[in-house]
Each structure stands twice: as structure tokens, then as C-alpha cells.
Scaffold this motif. Sequence first.
Motif, mmCIF file in Angstrom:
data_model
loop_
_atom_site.group_PDB
_atom_site.id
_atom_site.type_symbol
_atom_site.label_atom_id
_atom_site.label_comp_id
_atom_site.label_asym_id
_atom_site.label_seq_id
_atom_site.Cartn_x
_atom_site.Cartn_y
_atom_site.Cartn_z
ATOM 1 N N PHE A 184 44.737 50.900 40.928
ATOM 2 C CA PHE A 184 44.982 49.519 41.354
ATOM 3 C C PHE A 184 45.290 49.518 42.845
ATOM 4 N N SER A 185 44.825 48.498 43.542
ATOM 5 C CA SER A 185 45.152 48.331 44.959
ATOM 6 C C SER A 185 45.313 46.848 45.272
ATOM 7 N N PRO A 186 46.326 46.486 46.073
ATOM 8 C CA PRO A 186 46.478 45.095 46.494
ATOM 9 C C PRO A 186 45.673 44.760 47.742
ATOM 10 N N LEU A 187 44.967 45.739 48.310
ATOM 11 C CA LEU A 187 44.317 45.535 49.606
ATOM 12 C C LEU A 187 43.159 44.554 49.555
ATOM 13 N N LEU A 188 42.435 44.507 48.432
ATOM 14 C CA LEU A 188 41.237 43.665 48.281
ATOM 15 C C LEU A 188 40.135 44.078 49.247
ATOM 16 N N ALA A 189 40.194 45.306 49.764
ATOM 17 C CA ALA A 189 39.237 45.759 50.769
ATOM 18 C C ALA A 189 37.844 45.976 50.193
ATOM 19 N N THR A 190 37.765 46.298 48.905
ATOM 20 C CA THR A 190 36.452 46.533 48.280
ATOM 21 C C THR A 190 35.765 45.226 47.943
ATOM 22 N N VAL A 191 36.479 44.311 47.295
ATOM 23 C CA VAL A 191 35.852 43.054 46.870
ATOM 24 C C VAL A 191 35.664 42.093 48.023
ATOM 25 N N GLU A 192 36.274 42.377 49.163
ATOM 26 C CA GLU A 192 36.047 41.539 50.344
ATOM 27 C C GLU A 192 34.558 41.414 50.650
ATOM 28 N N ARG A 193 33.817 42.485 50.377
ATOM 29 C CA ARG A 193 32.397 42.528 50.722
ATOM 30 C C ARG A 193 31.492 42.034 49.599
ATOM 31 N N GLY A 199 31.055 58.007 33.533
ATOM 32 C CA GLY A 199 30.587 56.657 33.250
ATOM 33 C C GLY A 199 30.262 55.857 34.494
ATOM 34 N N ILE A 200 30.253 54.557 34.327
ATOM 35 C CA ILE A 200 29.835 53.618 35.375
ATOM 36 C C ILE A 200 31.063 52.983 36.018
ATOM 37 N N PRO A 201 31.158 53.014 37.355
ATOM 38 C CA PRO A 201 32.315 52.401 38.016
ATOM 39 C C PRO A 201 32.251 50.874 37.991
ATOM 40 N N ILE A 202 33.387 50.261 37.799
ATOM 41 C CA ILE A 202 33.518 48.798 37.814
ATOM 42 C C ILE A 202 34.719 48.444 38.686
ATOM 43 N N ILE A 203 34.540 47.496 39.576
ATOM 44 C CA ILE A 203 35.661 46.976 40.354
ATOM 45 C C ILE A 203 36.038 45.621 39.759
ATOM 46 N N ALA A 204 37.210 45.557 39.143
ATOM 47 C CA ALA A 204 37.723 44.289 38.609
ATOM 48 C C ALA A 204 38.753 43.745 39.596
ATOM 49 N N TRP A 205 38.779 42.434 39.762
ATOM 50 C CA TRP A 205 39.693 41.843 40.738
ATOM 51 C C TRP A 205 40.252 40.524 40.215
ATOM 52 N N TYR A 206 41.358 40.102 40.804
ATOM 53 C CA TYR A 206 41.950 38.817 40.423
ATOM 54 C C TYR A 206 42.714 38.232 41.597
ATOM 55 N N LEU A 207 42.824 36.919 41.598
ATOM 56 C CA LEU A 207 43.549 36.167 42.626
ATOM 57 C C LEU A 207 44.387 35.127 41.899
ATOM 58 N N GLY A 208 45.697 35.307 41.848
ATOM 59 C CA GLY A 208 46.533 34.418 41.059
ATOM 60 C C GLY A 208 46.265 34.620 39.582
ATOM 61 N N ASP A 211 50.262 39.401 42.798
ATOM 62 C CA ASP A 211 49.558 38.157 42.514
ATOM 63 C C ASP A 211 48.069 38.249 42.819
ATOM 64 N N ALA A 212 47.648 39.338 43.435
ATOM 65 C CA ALA A 212 46.234 39.560 43.712
ATOM 66 C C ALA A 212 45.994 41.057 43.814
ATOM 67 N N GLY A 213 44.813 41.486 43.409
ATOM 68 C CA GLY A 213 44.527 42.910 43.506
ATOM 69 C C GLY A 213 43.153 43.246 42.971
ATOM 70 N N GLU A 214 42.796 44.502 43.122
ATOM 71 C CA GLU A 214 41.529 45.018 42.621
ATOM 72 C C GLU A 214 41.794 46.326 41.897
ATOM 73 N N MET A 215 40.956 46.610 40.902
ATOM 74 C CA MET A 215 41.126 47.812 40.088
ATOM 75 C C MET A 215 39.817 48.565 39.992
ATOM 76 N N LEU A 216 39.926 49.876 39.966
ATOM 77 C CA LEU A 216 38.772 50.720 39.714
ATOM 78 C C LEU A 216 38.811 51.164 38.260
ATOM 79 N N LEU A 217 37.795 50.763 37.500
ATOM 80 C CA LEU A 217 37.638 51.167 36.108
ATOM 81 C C LEU A 217 36.343 51.956 35.976
ATOM 82 N N PHE A 218 36.255 52.770 34.948
ATOM 83 C CA PHE A 218 35.002 53.444 34.610
ATOM 84 C C PHE A 218 34.674 53.136 33.159
#
Length: 291
Positions: free
Chosen positions: A258-267, A197-206, A240-247
Motif C-alpha cells: 500500500f502507498s499513499p503517494l498515488l504516484a502510479t495511478v497519477e499517470r 501472476g498479473i499485477p493490478i494497481i487498485a486505488w481509492y479516493l475517499g 483517505d486515499a491510496g494505491e495498492m499493488l496486488l497480484f
Amino acid sequence: MSTESMAQADSRTVVITSELDDFVARRASALRAAVLHVDDLCECISTRPWPEVLKVDLPDYFKAAVRGAYVINRIFSLAGTKVASRLKAEGIDERWFHIRIQPLLELADCLAHDPGTRGVSRTLLPLDAQWFEIKRVGCEVSTPDFIRGRGRERPNVAVLREPIQKSAWSLFEWKEERSMTWEESQSNQFYVSRPAGIPIIAWYLGRSVHGFHCPGKTAEIDEVAIRAITSKARAAFRSDAGEMLLFLDGKTLCFHAFSPLLATVERVDGVAGKIDGWIMNGRRGAFDVPR
């Protein structure tokens, strides 16, 4: 960091980092929020006989900065730090450092992430443990099929669709595995079905700021479903913050990591400003400090 720079901080948010080039720490510094680096504690470390093993004399300015603050504790790895080199030279496991700085974190009003080292912190779990945790909190989302070998025995991968071997710690590398160690490739081998399928990066802050990004093809996405997964992930991984890889495969969403790094959505356009808002405002009371 000096006590003077902390006194000038305009926010009661404090970032504690182990990365010299941590982008959250960089943004926090630009916003005049207090930023502490674990290497500032290197000279405060001393070895002790068993059972104490390691002592960290926390400086008063560290304690003053953290006390009553919202702490973004980004001590995800000690790799490359002076602290890691010091511990290695002394023959001390890095986990002792995480144990000894716990009293510092307990001074905070609340923490952004579950404290502890990789595999101990619920924010820093391997893939198979993540899939268990996201299901345990009642999240209605698919997770990949996987199998683990025992010792040097190769598992029967015939039960998987297009099996690929991965490191269980390699969270967002699914096209090509580049982080697997030789030991992981030979012992307790970890295989998963290749994503469909199609990759999706979901993220949240608080609690209130969230979004998603499609790095490849666009698709019709159920935003309500992603918001529900985000809410469950926040609880499952105590972060309290993170990003997820979904398909997204057809209409089915599959949670991969799941990752707390936020390295993907930073860009991702527009997200950096939202990260600034999260740093300055914090989400007080999101997670109590363990007592």
C-alpha cells in the motif's frame, strides 16, 4: 505561501506537502486550494535544551489555513527539504519535527492520512508490517511469504518460493530492487517470495471513488473482491486515499503493498480528474484528528 493566496482559496481543503514537485499539491494549486510547504516553517524552527529539543513557532497564517479544514497531509519524507538540512546541521532527529507540528495538524477538522514519520504513521509502514495490518483488520487476501534474518546472519531462504531480497521500505519495486541500502543488504536481511501472476494497481479516493488498473496483461478480475480489499486497506492504513499493488494468480489475489503517494495511478487515464474532485470535495469526518 502568502496569506493573500490562502484567502483566495476556493476550497476548505488544505494540502501540506514536503515535496517541491508534489503532483497533488500542483493540482491543488491549479484548483485554488491552499497549499503549504514545510520549508515555509524553516525560519520558525529553533533548538531548545532537553527535553523540549525543538520548537516550531507556527505562523498565524498556517494556523488560519488549517483550522477546521480537511487537510491532505502529504509530509511523507523530509528528504531534500530545507527543514531536513536545518535539522541535520543542528544534530536533531527528524522525528522531532513531526512531533512539533502535531499541534498544527490538530487544528484540522480531519486528516487524509495518519500523521507521523515513516514507521510511526500507520499510513507509512514497511512491507511486513503492512501484511500484518491488512490481516489484522480481517481482510481475506493472501500476502507474500517472507523471512527476516537476525543481525548479519543470512536467513534460510529455502522455505520461500523463488526468494528475492528486498528493502522492506521498497513498496512497488518487485521486478528489480533498486532502493535497498547497503545496511539493509547486510543486516536483518529481508527476503520474500517472488510475485506470481498479473499485477493490478487498485486505488481509492475517499469512500466513494475507487478503481483498478492492469499495467500488463488484462485478466478477468473480481471487482467485488478488490472493492472489499480497498475498504479494509483504508481502515488498516488510516488513509483517505491510496494505491495498492496486488497480484492475481489464477483466481487468488495477493496483497503486496500500500502507498499513499498515488504516484502510479497519477499517470492512469481519467484518474487525475477524480483526484481533483477528491481535493475539492474532501471526505469530511473520515478520520478524526488525534487528540
